[in-house]
Design a protein around this motif. Structure first.
Motif, mmCIF file in Angstrom:
data_model
loop_
_atom_site.group_PDB
_atom_site.id
_atom_site.type_symbol
_atom_site.label_atom_id
_atom_site.label_comp_id
_atom_site.label_asym_id
_atom_site.label_seq_id
_atom_site.Cartn_x
_atom_site.Cartn_y
_atom_site.Cartn_z
ATOM 1 N N SER A 117 -7.527 -7.116 16.098
ATOM 2 C CA SER A 117 -7.487 -5.691 15.766
ATOM 3 C C SER A 117 -6.085 -5.124 15.947
ATOM 4 O O SER A 117 -5.610 -4.329 15.129
ATOM 5 C CB SER A 117 -8.485 -4.925 16.655
ATOM 6 N N ILE A 118 -5.379 -5.529 17.026
ATOM 7 C CA ILE A 118 -4.002 -5.059 17.249
ATOM 8 C C ILE A 118 -3.071 -5.543 16.143
ATOM 9 O O ILE A 118 -2.245 -4.779 15.616
ATOM 10 C CB ILE A 118 -3.520 -5.533 18.630
ATOM 11 N N LEU A 119 -3.210 -6.814 15.769
ATOM 12 C CA LEU A 119 -2.376 -7.347 14.689
ATOM 13 C C LEU A 119 -2.648 -6.628 13.374
ATOM 14 O O LEU A 119 -1.724 -6.348 12.599
ATOM 15 C CB LEU A 119 -2.626 -8.843 14.541
ATOM 16 N N PHE A 120 -3.911 -6.326 13.132
ATOM 17 C CA PHE A 120 -4.242 -5.606 11.912
ATOM 18 C C PHE A 120 -3.646 -4.205 11.921
ATOM 19 O O PHE A 120 -3.155 -3.711 10.890
ATOM 20 C CB PHE A 120 -5.760 -5.535 11.761
ATOM 21 N N ALA A 121 -3.659 -3.541 13.070
ATOM 22 C CA ALA A 121 -3.081 -2.197 13.165
ATOM 23 C C ALA A 121 -1.576 -2.242 12.919
ATOM 24 O O ALA A 121 -1.013 -1.370 12.234
ATOM 25 C CB ALA A 121 -3.386 -1.603 14.535
ATOM 26 N N ILE A 122 -0.891 -3.265 13.479
ATOM 27 C CA ILE A 122 0.556 -3.398 13.253
ATOM 28 C C ILE A 122 0.842 -3.637 11.780
ATOM 29 O O ILE A 122 1.773 -3.047 11.198
ATOM 30 C CB ILE A 122 1.114 -4.531 14.125
ATOM 31 N N LEU A 123 0.076 -4.487 11.156
ATOM 32 C CA LEU A 123 0.270 -4.761 9.738
ATOM 33 C C LEU A 123 0.036 -3.519 8.900
ATOM 34 O O LEU A 123 0.781 -3.230 7.953
ATOM 35 C CB LEU A 123 -0.681 -5.887 9.316
ATOM 36 N N LEU A 124 -0.981 -2.757 9.250
ATOM 37 C CA LEU A 124 -1.270 -1.537 8.504
ATOM 38 C C LEU A 124 -0.149 -0.511 8.655
ATOM 39 O O LEU A 124 0.244 0.151 7.688
ATOM 40 C CB LEU A 124 -2.596 -0.950 8.992
ATOM 41 N N ALA A 125 0.414 -0.386 9.877
ATOM 42 C CA ALA A 125 1.527 0.545 10.077
ATOM 43 C C ALA A 125 2.744 0.125 9.269
ATOM 44 O O ALA A 125 3.455 0.961 8.689
ATOM 45 C CB ALA A 125 1.863 0.612 11.568
ATOM 46 N N GLY A 126 3.008 -1.192 9.205
ATOM 47 C CA GLY A 126 4.131 -1.663 8.397
ATOM 48 C C GLY A 126 3.945 -1.359 6.923
ATOM 49 O O GLY A 126 4.895 -0.966 6.233
ATOM 50 N N LEU A 127 2.727 -1.504 6.429
ATOM 51 C CA LEU A 127 2.475 -1.196 5.023
ATOM 52 C C LEU A 127 2.656 0.285 4.737
ATOM 53 O O LEU A 127 3.211 0.670 3.689
ATOM 54 C CB LEU A 127 1.049 -1.634 4.663
ATOM 55 N N VAL A 128 2.211 1.135 5.652
ATOM 56 C CA VAL A 128 2.379 2.576 5.461
ATOM 57 C C VAL A 128 3.857 2.951 5.443
ATOM 58 O O VAL A 128 4.323 3.757 4.623
ATOM 59 C CB VAL A 128 1.625 3.343 6.566
ATOM 60 N N ALA A 129 4.660 2.346 6.337
ATOM 61 C CA ALA A 129 6.093 2.640 6.371
ATOM 62 C C ALA A 129 6.772 2.209 5.087
ATOM 63 O O ALA A 129 7.643 2.912 4.557
ATOM 64 C CB ALA A 129 6.716 1.951 7.583
ATOM 65 N N MET A 130 6.387 1.057 4.564
ATOM 66 C CA MET A 130 6.977 0.581 3.311
ATOM 67 C C MET A 130 6.632 1.499 2.152
ATOM 68 O O MET A 130 7.475 1.803 1.305
ATOM 69 C CB MET A 130 6.501 -0.837 3.030
ATOM 70 N N LEU A 131 5.387 1.978 2.133
ATOM 71 C CA LEU A 131 4.997 2.878 1.057
ATOM 72 C C LEU A 131 5.766 4.191 1.132
ATOM 73 O O LEU A 131 6.185 4.753 0.102
ATOM 74 C CB LEU A 131 3.493 3.152 1.135
ATOM 75 N N VAL A 132 5.985 4.708 2.359
ATOM 76 C CA VAL A 132 6.756 5.952 2.511
ATOM 77 C C VAL A 132 8.195 5.752 2.061
ATOM 78 O O VAL A 132 8.781 6.596 1.379
ATOM 79 C CB VAL A 132 6.691 6.413 3.985
ATOM 80 N N PHE A 133 8.800 4.617 2.421
ATOM 81 C CA PHE A 133 10.191 4.346 2.044
ATOM 82 C C PHE A 133 10.321 4.225 0.537
ATOM 83 O O PHE A 133 11.237 4.796 -0.077
ATOM 84 C CB PHE A 133 10.664 3.065 2.734
ATOM 85 N N TRP A 134 9.398 3.480 -0.080
ATOM 86 C CA TRP A 134 9.475 3.343 -1.534
ATOM 87 C C TRP A 134 9.234 4.672 -2.233
ATOM 88 O O TRP A 134 9.857 4.986 -3.245
ATOM 89 C CB TRP A 134 8.419 2.332 -1.999
ATOM 90 N N GLY A 135 8.398 5.522 -1.669
ATOM 91 C CA GLY A 135 8.149 6.805 -2.301
ATOM 92 C C GLY A 135 9.362 7.713 -2.246
ATOM 93 O O GLY A 135 9.707 8.378 -3.222
ATOM 94 N N SER A 136 10.084 7.749 -1.107
ATOM 95 C CA SER A 136 11.269 8.591 -0.999
ATOM 96 C C SER A 136 12.388 8.094 -1.892
ATOM 97 O O SER A 136 13.133 8.868 -2.503
ATOM 98 C CB SER A 136 11.735 8.645 0.461
ATOM 99 N N ASP A 137 12.544 6.776 -2.001
ATOM 100 C CA ASP A 137 13.596 6.216 -2.843
ATOM 101 C C ASP A 137 13.340 6.507 -4.308
ATOM 102 O O ASP A 137 14.240 6.832 -5.077
ATOM 103 C CB ASP A 137 13.681 4.710 -2.592
ATOM 104 N N THR A 138 12.117 6.442 -4.687
ATOM 105 C CA THR A 138 11.761 6.728 -6.083
ATOM 106 C C THR A 138 12.002 8.181 -6.417
ATOM 107 O O THR A 138 12.486 8.543 -7.490
ATOM 108 C CB THR A 138 10.283 6.371 -6.317
ATOM 109 N N TYR A 139 11.718 9.080 -5.467
ATOM 110 C CA TYR A 139 11.922 10.506 -5.712
ATOM 111 C C TYR A 139 13.405 10.843 -5.871
ATOM 112 O O TYR A 139 13.801 11.592 -6.760
ATOM 113 C CB TYR A 139 11.313 11.306 -4.564
#
Length: 275
Positions: free
Chosen positions: A223-245
Motif C-alpha cells: 500500500s505504501i509503495l502504491f501511494a508513492i507511485l500514485l504521488a509520482g504520477l500526479v506530480a508528472m501530470l502537473v508538470f506536463w500540464g504547466s509546461d503545455t500551458y
C-alpha cells in the motif's frame, strides 16, 4: 428327568407315540421347516471376497458434497445361466449389520425417496453382467458415479433413483446379484465413505495468527509503495500540464505590426501649384 421310552427314544417333552423331534407345541413343528428354508437360502447366497473401492484419485470430482465415484465390479461375479441383475446397495454405516438381503429393490423399504429417514438403505444402478465385461475393453468407462441423477429425487415412481446423497454420511456400499427376487451372490461391504462438507466462516483462520500477521505486513508495504507511485504520477501530470500551458501562450502572443505612412500625391494638386 429324562426317561428311556419303550420305543428306544427319550421321554420328557415328547408325548408317547409322537416323534421326539416334534415337541408338544404344534407351532414349533411349523417353524422348523421355515428355519430350514432360511438356512438353505442363507447357504445359497455366495459372498465374494471383493470390497467395493473408490475410483482412482486422479479422477476429478471423486468425492463431492452429494456424490462419490466407485470402480465397476469387473471380473467379480461369475457367469450364471439365469442372467441375474447386479444391484448397488447404499446404506448408512450403522445399518450394515441389520441389512436384509431378501427385501426386493423398488419396495418402500428400499426406496431412495425415503432414505435415510424411514429406510436405512436403498438399491440402485441395476445392470446385468454384460455391462461388466471381463477383461476390460479398450476405451471403456469403468466407474460408477453414485448420486448423479437429480430429476428423480422426489419422483416416488422411481424408487431405484440414483439421486444425490442427502448428507455427508458416512455411507457403505456393496454389490448384490439377484436372480429374479432371490439373492445369489454379494460382495463385502466397503469401508465408510464420507462426503465433503462446505467450510463455514468460523473455520477460517483468525487474523491474529502468525500467517495473517505476515500478510498484513506485506499488504501494508504494498500500500505504501502504491501511494508513492500514485504521488509520482500526479506530480508528472502537473508538470506536463504547466509546461503545455506555457508553450501554448508563447505561440498565441500577437506579433507587433509596423505600418509605414505614405503621402499620396494627386494629380489634382498640380494646377494649383502652377498658380
Amino acid at each position: 428327568m429324562w426317561a428311556l421310552a419303550a420305543t428306544g427314544g427319550f421321554r420328557g417333552d415328547t408325548e408317547p407315540g409322537r416323534p421326539h423331534s416334534c415337541p408338544r407345541h404344534p407351532s414349533a413343528c411349523t417353524m422348523l421347516p421355515l428355519l430350514l428354508l432360511l438356512l438353505t437360502t442363507a447357504h445359497g447366497l455366495n459372498t465374494i471376497p471383493y470390497i467395493p473401492t473408490l475410483a482412482s484419485p486422479s479422477l476429478g470430482g471423486l468425492i463431492t458434497a452429494s456424490t462419490f465415484t466407485l470402480e465397476q465390479p469387473r471380473c467379480v461375479f461369475s457367469e450364471d445361466p439365469g442372467n441375474p441383475v447386479i444391484w448397488l446397495v447404499v446404506a448408512v454405516a450403522e445399518a450394515v449389520n441389520t441389512f436384509n438381503d431378501s427385501v426386493e429393490p423398488g419396495s418402500p423399504e428400499r426406496a431412495f425417496q425415503r432414505f435415510p429417514n424411514s429406510t436405512p438403505a436403498y438399491m440402485t444402478l441395476n445392470t446385468t453382467l454384460l455391462n461388466y465385461p471381463c477383461p476390460k475393453r479398450p476405451g471403456d468407462i469403468t466407474v460408477l458415479r453414485v448420486g448423479s441423477e437429480t430429476k428423480c429425487t422426489e419422483d416416488e415412481s422411481r424408487p431405484t433413483c440414483n439421486g444425490p446423497l442427502p448428507g455427508p454420511g458416512p455411507y457403505r456400499v456393496k454389490f448384490l446379484s439377484l436372480n429374479g427376487s432371490v439373492p445369489v451372490a454379494q460382495t463385502r461391504w466397503s469401508e465408510p465413505i464420507t462426503l465433503r462438507t462446505a467450510q463455514s466462516l468460523s473455520d477460517t483462520p483468525a487474523t491474529g495468527s502468525g500467517h495473517s500477521a505476515s500478510m498484513i505486513a506485506l499488504t501494508s508495504i504494498l500500500s505504501i509503495l502504491f501511494a508513492i507511485l500514485l504521488a509520482g504520477l500526479v506530480a508528472m501530470l502537473v508538470f506536463w500540464g504547466s509546461d503545455t500551458y506555457s508553450g501554448s501562450s508563447t505561440f498565441s502572443k500577437p506579433e507587433a505590426v509596423t505600418v509605414r505612412r505614405y503621402n499620396t500625391h494627386h494629380v489634382y494638386d498640380q494646377p494649383a501649384a502652377r498658380l
